[in-house]
Design an enzyme around this catalytic site. Structure first.
Site, PDB file in Angstrom:
ATOM      1  N   ASN A   9      -2.597 -11.241   4.460  1.00 30.88           N
ATOM      2  CA  ASN A   9      -3.468 -10.448   3.588  1.00 30.88           C
ATOM      3  C   ASN A   9      -3.025 -10.687   2.143  1.00 30.88           C
ATOM      4  O   ASN A   9      -1.987 -10.185   1.719  1.00 30.88           O
ATOM      5  CB  ASN A   9      -3.324  -8.964   3.973  1.00 30.88           C
ATOM      6  CG  ASN A   9      -4.145  -8.059   3.073  1.00 30.88           C
ATOM      7  OD1 ASN A   9      -4.937  -8.517   2.255  1.00 30.88           O
ATOM      8  ND2 ASN A   9      -3.949  -6.766   3.216  1.00 30.88           N
ATOM      9  N   TRP A  10      -3.830 -11.486   1.432  1.00 27.99           N
ATOM     10  CA  TRP A  10      -3.407 -11.868   0.074  1.00 27.99           C
ATOM     11  C   TRP A  10      -3.672 -10.772  -0.960  1.00 27.99           C
ATOM     12  O   TRP A  10      -3.263 -10.888  -2.108  1.00 27.99           O
ATOM     13  CB  TRP A  10      -4.121 -13.166  -0.345  1.00 27.99           C
ATOM     14  CG  TRP A  10      -3.734 -14.346   0.494  1.00 27.99           C
ATOM     15  CD1 TRP A  10      -2.743 -14.394   1.439  1.00 27.99           C
ATOM     16  CD2 TRP A  10      -4.322 -15.662   0.466  1.00 27.99           C
ATOM     17  NE1 TRP A  10      -2.679 -15.649   2.001  1.00 27.99           N
ATOM     18  CE2 TRP A  10      -3.637 -16.451   1.419  1.00 27.99           C
ATOM     19  CE3 TRP A  10      -5.349 -16.242  -0.271  1.00 27.99           C
ATOM     20  CZ2 TRP A  10      -3.957 -17.788   1.659  1.00 27.99           C
ATOM     21  CZ3 TRP A  10      -5.663 -17.576  -0.041  1.00 27.99           C
ATOM     22  CH2 TRP A  10      -4.973 -18.338   0.908  1.00 27.99           C
ATOM     23  N   LYS A  11      -4.377  -9.742  -0.551  1.00 24.65           N
ATOM     24  CA  LYS A  11      -4.681  -8.612  -1.443  1.00 24.65           C
ATOM     25  C   LYS A  11      -5.272  -9.141  -2.760  1.00 24.65           C
ATOM     26  O   LYS A  11      -5.973 -10.150  -2.749  1.00 24.65           O
ATOM     27  CB  LYS A  11      -3.432  -7.744  -1.647  1.00 24.65           C
ATOM     28  CG  LYS A  11      -2.807  -7.347  -0.305  1.00 24.65           C
ATOM     29  CD  LYS A  11      -1.731  -6.319  -0.419  1.00 24.65           C
ATOM     30  CE  LYS A  11      -1.169  -6.024   0.975  1.00 24.65           C
ATOM     31  NZ  LYS A  11      -0.165  -4.987   0.999  1.00 24.65           N
ATOM     32  N   HIS A  95      -7.301  -0.503   5.875  1.00 22.07           N
ATOM     33  CA  HIS A  95      -5.987  -0.713   5.262  1.00 22.07           C
ATOM     34  C   HIS A  95      -5.611   0.522   4.442  1.00 22.07           C
ATOM     35  O   HIS A  95      -6.454   1.103   3.766  1.00 22.07           O
ATOM     36  CB  HIS A  95      -6.009  -1.971   4.383  1.00 22.07           C
ATOM     37  CG  HIS A  95      -4.631  -2.405   4.012  1.00 22.07           C
ATOM     38  ND1 HIS A  95      -3.898  -1.770   3.038  1.00 22.07           N
ATOM     39  CD2 HIS A  95      -3.830  -3.375   4.513  1.00 22.07           C
ATOM     40  CE1 HIS A  95      -2.711  -2.341   2.950  1.00 22.07           C
ATOM     41  NE2 HIS A  95      -2.642  -3.322   3.837  1.00 22.07           N
ATOM     42  N   GLU A  97      -4.198   0.841   1.714  1.00 22.41           N
ATOM     43  CA  GLU A  97      -4.509   0.754   0.281  1.00 22.41           C
ATOM     44  C   GLU A  97      -5.961   1.115   0.019  1.00 22.41           C
ATOM     45  O   GLU A  97      -6.301   1.695  -1.011  1.00 22.41           O
ATOM     46  CB  GLU A  97      -4.173  -0.657  -0.235  1.00 22.41           C
ATOM     47  CG  GLU A  97      -2.660  -0.841  -0.333  1.00 22.41           C
ATOM     48  CD  GLU A  97      -2.187  -2.283  -0.187  1.00 22.41           C
ATOM     49  OE1 GLU A  97      -3.015  -3.199  -0.321  1.00 22.41           O
ATOM     50  OE2 GLU A  97      -0.985  -2.473   0.063  1.00 22.41           O
ATOM     51  N   GLU A 167       0.315  -0.253  10.877  1.00 20.58           N
ATOM     52  CA  GLU A 167       0.979  -0.494   9.597  1.00 20.58           C
ATOM     53  C   GLU A 167       1.510   0.828   9.037  1.00 20.58           C
ATOM     54  O   GLU A 167       0.775   1.551   8.350  1.00 20.58           O
ATOM     55  CB  GLU A 167      -0.015  -1.077   8.594  1.00 20.58           C
ATOM     56  CG  GLU A 167      -0.560  -2.431   8.981  1.00 20.58           C
ATOM     57  CD  GLU A 167      -0.876  -3.253   7.741  1.00 20.58           C
ATOM     58  OE1 GLU A 167      -0.357  -4.362   7.623  1.00 20.58           O
ATOM     59  OE2 GLU A 167      -1.625  -2.765   6.868  1.00 20.58           O
ATOM     60  N   GLY A 173       4.885  -3.194   1.629  1.00 17.53           N
ATOM     61  CA  GLY A 173       5.276  -3.614   0.277  1.00 17.53           C
ATOM     62  C   GLY A 173       6.561  -2.974  -0.208  1.00 17.53           C
ATOM     63  O   GLY A 173       6.910  -3.080  -1.377  1.00 17.53           O
ATOM     64  N   SER A 213       6.097  -5.187   5.464  1.00 14.15           N
ATOM     65  CA  SER A 213       7.298  -5.915   5.013  1.00 14.15           C
ATOM     66  C   SER A 213       7.864  -6.879   6.056  1.00 14.15           C
ATOM     67  O   SER A 213       9.084  -7.053   6.139  1.00 14.15           O
ATOM     68  CB  SER A 213       8.383  -4.932   4.562  1.00 14.15           C
ATOM     69  OG  SER A 213       7.936  -4.194   3.443  1.00 14.15           O
ATOM     70  N   GLY A 234       1.645  -9.176   4.249  1.00 19.90           N
ATOM     71  CA  GLY A 234       1.229  -9.091   2.851  1.00 19.90           C
ATOM     72  C   GLY A 234       2.058 -10.042   2.004  1.00 19.90           C
ATOM     73  O   GLY A 234       1.798 -11.240   1.937  1.00 19.90           O
ATOM     74  N   GLY A 235       3.079  -9.503   1.357  1.00 20.52           N
ATOM     75  CA  GLY A 235       3.893 -10.265   0.406  1.00 20.52           C
ATOM     76  C   GLY A 235       4.319 -11.642   0.904  1.00 20.52           C
ATOM     77  O   GLY A 235       4.167 -12.641   0.188  1.00 20.52           O
TER      78      GLY A 235
END
Ligand code: PGA
Length: 250
Positions: A9-11, A95, A97, A167, A173, A213, A234-235
């Site tokens: 997930n590149w956000k 998600h 976010e 999640e 993150g 993470s 993610g990251g």
């Protein structure tokens, strides 16, 4: 057997050129014979280019969101048909976010989920508890509640078209990964809930992936757990080498 899945997930992190570079670098080191469903989720403006670059590569392209209406006067929004017209394979919904920063509540997410499944676009549906829920030992109740208000309102599900992503918000993150045991106990709990709702055959076939993470050095221990069928990353998905190392940890 359940499908193993690793989705990046590149956000809102990469522009067009960076998206292209990421895809080209992933393609160079990824072995498509691996028995894993590999997905990337670039931002809306780059989906078309991404899906072109991924064609024939066994890399699925996901959108990070979709509107709950099929068409109409919804300025700034993107519909399922629009995604399908550029060969997007699926969509991430729920998600944390989106829930937190864009006030997406369970009612809206249920509408998005229904319209996506009815229109045959695969959904990667996220649930998970906050730090406070976890501290109060409310995490099981929280994920059950989220499922009761969304997925479980749907009478039948197709494991080919729906993936659950657990999640925990406190792990997203933050560098605080859930321990493999913490992930497994919630994944097992979710699978049991799926069995109660839809029966053993469906629950055995539904992939439940973990996000929060995940890094190359933590992926293997988490993915080894019986009810963990992969990850939403993610990251670490912004580094092709880290992402592919995570894919290879399955
Ligand atoms: P993270 O993000 O790997 O950076 O924690 C996971 C996610 O939000 O899906």
């Amino acid at each position: 057997m359940r499908k193993k899945i690793v989705a990046g997930n590149w956000k809102m992190n990469v522009d067009l050129n960076e998206s292209i570079d990421l895809i080209e670098s992933i393609k160079k080191i990824y072995d498509p014979s691996d028995d894993v469903e590999v997905c990337i989720a670039p931002s809306f403006p780059f989906l078309k280019e991404s899906s072109k670059l991924c064609q024939g590569e066994k890399i699925k392209v996901l959108a990070q969101n979709v509107n709950d209406n099929l068409k109409g006067a919804f300025t700034g929004e993107v519909s399922i048909d629009m995604l399908k017209s550029i060969n997007v394979d699926g969509v991430i919904l729920g998600h944390s976010e989106r829930r937190e920063h864009f006030n997406e509540d369970d009612d809206l997410l249920l509408r998005k989920l229904k319209v996506s499944l009815e229109n045959n676009i695969k959904v990667y549906f996220c649930i998970g508890e906050s730090f406070v829920d976890r501290e109060k030992n409310n995490h099981f109740e929280k994920v059950k509640n989220q499922l009761d208000k969304t997925v479980f309102k749907i009478d039948s599900i197709d494991p080919e078209n729906l993936v659950i992503a657990y999640e925990p918000i406190w792990a997203i993150g933050t560098g605080l990964t859930a321990s493999p045991e913490q992930a497994q106990e919630v994944h097992k709990y979710i699978r049991n809930l799926l069995r109660e709702r839809y029966g053993k055959k469906i629950s055995d076939k539904t992939s439940i992936i973990y996000g929060g993470s995940v890094k190359p050095n933590s992926a293997r221990d988490i993915f080894e757990k019986e009810d963990v069928d992969g990850g939403l990353i993610g990251g670490a998905s912004l580094s092709p080498q880290d992402f592919i190392d995570i894919v290879r940890s399955i």
